[in-house]
Design a protein around this motif. Sequence first.
Motif, PDB file in Angstrom:
ATOM      1  N   THR A 285      -8.003  -1.319  -9.640  1.00 16.97           N
ATOM      2  CA  THR A 285      -8.141  -0.999  -8.219  1.00 16.97           C
ATOM      3  C   THR A 285      -7.008  -1.630  -7.422  1.00 16.97           C
ATOM      4  N   TYR A 286      -6.878  -1.161  -6.186  1.00 17.95           N
ATOM      5  CA  TYR A 286      -5.867  -1.701  -5.266  1.00 17.95           C
ATOM      6  C   TYR A 286      -6.563  -2.079  -3.954  1.00 17.95           C
ATOM      7  N   ARG A 287      -6.035  -3.091  -3.305  1.00 24.78           N
ATOM      8  CA  ARG A 287      -6.472  -3.413  -1.946  1.00 24.78           C
ATOM      9  C   ARG A 287      -5.287  -4.002  -1.191  1.00 24.78           C
ATOM     10  N   PHE A 288      -5.396  -4.001   0.127  1.00 22.89           N
ATOM     11  CA  PHE A 288      -4.326  -4.561   0.936  1.00 22.89           C
ATOM     12  C   PHE A 288      -4.362  -6.081   0.861  1.00 22.89           C
ATOM     13  N   THR A 289      -3.205  -6.687   1.060  1.00 27.42           N
ATOM     14  CA  THR A 289      -3.091  -8.141   0.936  1.00 27.42           C
ATOM     15  C   THR A 289      -4.131  -8.860   1.778  1.00 27.42           C
ATOM     16  N   HIS A 290      -4.420  -8.316   2.931  1.00 25.07           N
ATOM     17  CA  HIS A 290      -5.497  -8.855   3.762  1.00 25.07           C
ATOM     18  C   HIS A 290      -6.042  -7.733   4.630  1.00 25.07           C
ATOM     19  N   LEU A 291      -7.293  -7.872   5.026  1.00 24.07           N
ATOM     20  CA  LEU A 291      -7.931  -6.879   5.881  1.00 24.07           C
ATOM     21  C   LEU A 291      -7.096  -6.606   7.135  1.00 24.07           C
ATOM     22  N   THR A 292      -6.567  -7.650   7.754  1.00 30.36           N
ATOM     23  CA  THR A 292      -5.794  -7.460   8.985  1.00 30.36           C
ATOM     24  C   THR A 292      -4.519  -6.662   8.726  1.00 30.36           C
ATOM     25  N   LEU A 293      -3.984  -6.750   7.517  1.00 29.66           N
ATOM     26  CA  LEU A 293      -2.795  -5.955   7.186  1.00 29.66           C
ATOM     27  C   LEU A 293      -3.176  -4.472   7.081  1.00 29.66           C
TER      28      LEU A 293
END
Length: 1124
Positions: free
Chosen positions: A508-516
């Motif tokens: 899976t992939y996710r952004f470095t942080h939610l705010t990003l």
Amino acid sequence: MTEAGDLRAEYDCYIDLQSTSSSAALQARSEDLGWVQKHQNQLQRFLTKSFLEEILTHLKKVDVLTLAEESTIKEAGQLKDQATMLTTVLAGKESHGSDALQGFITSSSAQVSQLILNYDSTVKKHKEVLLQQYEHYRERDSVSCSKLNTCSRTLLLVDGLSDLQQKEHDLMQVGVTRGRKLNHLRQLGLAKLFEPLTRVSLPPRVSLTVGVSGIGKTTWVRHFIRQWSQGAVCSDFHFVLPFTFSELNVLEKLSADKLVKMAFPYLSDPSLVLSSPCRTLLIFDGLDEFRCRLNFSDAVPCNDPKKEVSIDDLITNIIRGNLLPDVAVWVTSRPGVASLIPGGLVDRVSEIPGFSPDDIQTFLNHHFSEKDVANKIWAHLQAHKILMVMCYIPCICWMTADTLLYILQSGAQENLPRTCTGLYAHFCCMKAELGEPRGREPIKTEQIHGNNRKLLGNLGRLAFYGLLKHKYTFSEQDLKAYGIDLQLTQSSLGTGVLIRLESTIHTTYRFTHLTLQEFLAATFYHVSSKRAIFDLFSESTMSWPKIGFQNHFRSAFQHSQQADDGHLDVFVRFLTGLLCPTAMKPVAGLLAAGKDDGNQKVWAAGFLQGLMSSGEAVVSLRTVNLAYCLHELQQTELLRSVEEDLRQESLAGKLTRPHCVVLGFLLHVSPECSDQTNLTGSLNYSTVKSLLPQLLYCSHLRLENNSFKDDVMELLGSLLSAKDCHIQKISLADNAISNKGAKALSRALLVNRTLTCLNLRNNNIGSKGAKFLAEALKMNQVLTSINFQNNSIEEEGAQALAEVLQCNRKLVSLNVRKNKIGADGAKRIAEALKTNRTLTKLILCSNQLGDKGTAALAEALKLNQTLLSLQLQSNSISNRGMTALTKALRFNRGLVTLNLRENSIGIEGAKNMAQALQENNSLQNLDLTANLLHDEGVQAISAAIKFNQGLTSLHLQWNFIKSTAAKVLANALMSNATIKLLDLQENAIGNEGVIFLAEALKVNTSLQTLCLQGVSSGTGGAVALAEALMKNQTLQTLDLRGNSVGMEGAKALANALKCNRSLKSLNLQENSLGMDGAIFIATALKGNHQLAYINLQGNGIGESGAKVISDAIRATALSCVVDI
């Protein structure tokens, strides 16, 4: 060979054979017993009562155990002890006992037998796999400072989730509390996370650990797994099985057994690991990333671990305990999603705290090798609190530090971002440029950003529509669906903004942080809204035409204001911030957003202020978010105006609704509100009601002089009763609160768990109000300080407070000054003091105690050794009361401060005090100001302090002292080594007395403060003091106000200042210095850099002369404060 020789050979051969046979038997027996010893731990761990019965029955049947031996085993105690006794009994038997046990367990089909036989090899393999799988995260999970690593930090044990955590965005949670946590929370180390909290409680079955995005939940989980795999923590768990919700997203329908088998294929029989004899911990990390919304009311019940159900029903049944009831469960989540789990199903809730300001500074100092860089970044964060608060989150702190370093290395320190939008724009720019060639020529935007523009656009679209769906993890199919080239995700920009997570189940992939993700979503919306003709919030369905940026901008805020959980709050902050040219500049080339003439920024500011003016009267956090948006837009006129009024305490009459919204914002981010929120003389009923949700999160709240009546107390009572209340100190002094208002406060104190200090000075609660509050204080276990000064509580109120002192074990400071409690009220309090062991400060000034009340308190002091400070100013105490007190001081060794100002104590009382001081060395601060001591009384006290080794401050002002007493006092100072402060103000000791004191200063090395205001000293005394200052290097404060030092005295003092290096404060106000004398002092400061304060007021210098002198002093002594 002879016959005898043959016989000897035969005998030797027989002996050899016999010893060989015996040795083989011993070895076989040892091996048999070795099997028992080898499996003894497993027998103790997994043996169940029913399986032990089967073993004993079998061993009796094959004649290995007798009835007596069976009884011995059963009577050994707990099951673990019975298992030990079984192995002990079998060890005393021949090999057939061990063989019988081994044979029975080996042939048994029970799960317990399989655990006993195979546990060691299985768990060894399992730990090796986990350690190999999680070890490569170690470097990512650690920071350069060991103090900030997970192994050095603790969790906070919390009582469920607050409304703020359940309903607001992560960043809003951090913003309103400034990252501070409630002071009553218990800390819990990782090793104790799953242990009982008391000796009689049970370990938790379901544990929930919450924390905002980026706080380190997964880091804690990985650290725990590494520690458990190495045997460092929770060794009582036989198996730990970690799962992430992001990998569970790809699963549809399966059983518990199949789930374990899929994730851990080397566990041949999952049912063994999940069986009741085996203590197993299931970890489910990241509930907020789960695609399904857990529904505990409609989930299909399931109690069969082999039955296949939907993945969300599987998780729900495990948490509920229908499925695998003997397995422990640990769930981690962001707070908002965690609230979906019913509180009754969770046995323990813990929270991961973020970085404190000290932690942030420590991180910067260790993260950067250059101290100068760390200092510059720290200074920038301090100047912009909104960035500092974000750094509470370790992930954002890391991003912020690297981004600001990148800007500093680019030589653009003046361009350091002031807003979150600017910070994230620079972050993306930094990631896009990393690895790109940097030559001497400026690099063209097109050359740098090549594929990055397309990648950023597609990532923005993925981020935006993921945000709308509350989706924060993505599969490779998701990325392809949004046109993202998987190869580009490995570029500098791709790896900078996306994190790839691999597991045995799924990638899976996710952004470095939610705010990003929110920032990139805002960039997509910003660019797309300029050309979109349909509503961008409808991805796959047709909508009414929506043309023009402003329409789309309005639509975004409409959706944000309507969202219950605030999940679009930060998105619209970024969307607004992108209209600010300075914030947009770093990513303008990457986004191809085109030029902006600034009109949209002006329009957006008006639009936001229009929203702030409308709406409900109560200012919600959703409304405060509009002020955050104004800040991102850098339209700060209104923000600065309200902040200036807040600083100058001039908000009264100005708090319109937009002003209240801005004030709510400032309560979160303004330096003026960081330590205390001062709203003195600013509020009324309607503004308090409007700001109530925002006041909830202030730690120190000053609401003085607001003319508050009882209706406001009802509001504040509800505030203090709220579960989310963070208020630790509240001052309601100088209002109009009566007993009804006190009753409202008392109800709140019954449930409040944060308030430690309550100031009700100068109200009118009366004895009835005091009774209400006293009843609450009997139950309250948090409040440590309360001020009832000038509230007319009288004797009846004092009696109620005395009852509090008899049972309350938290109150340390009680102020009942000016309440007419009288001698009888004092007697009640004194009686309570005899048994109280927590109160350390008691203020009873101006209460008409008289000698009777004082004598009662003196009797209490003979027994009470915990009271440190007793203030009895203005109570008509005469020699009789003083005699009682001094008798008590001969026994008391706890009292440190005694205030007897403004009474009627005479020479006899002073002599009695002198006798007490010869025996008592614990009293440190004695105030006898404005009594009737005269020379004879002061001489007696002086003789005592010559030998006393405890007193550090002595106040004797206004006591009719002359030079005779000053001489004896000076003589005492020559040998006394403890007194640091001596106050002789307004005693006519004259030049002669000052000269005696000056002589003492030449040898005294302890005195730091000497107050000689209005002592009728002239030039002679000043000259003597100047000579003393030439030698004395300990005196720091010298007060000579209201004397007649004159020009010559000033000249002498000036010469002393040139060589003295200890004096920090000099007060020469109203001393007839004249212009020349002032010039002498000013000139002397060229060589004296120690002086921090000087007062030359009232010396006939004139305005022009004052300016000349002031400028001269400031030019030569920059740090010196001048009052002239």
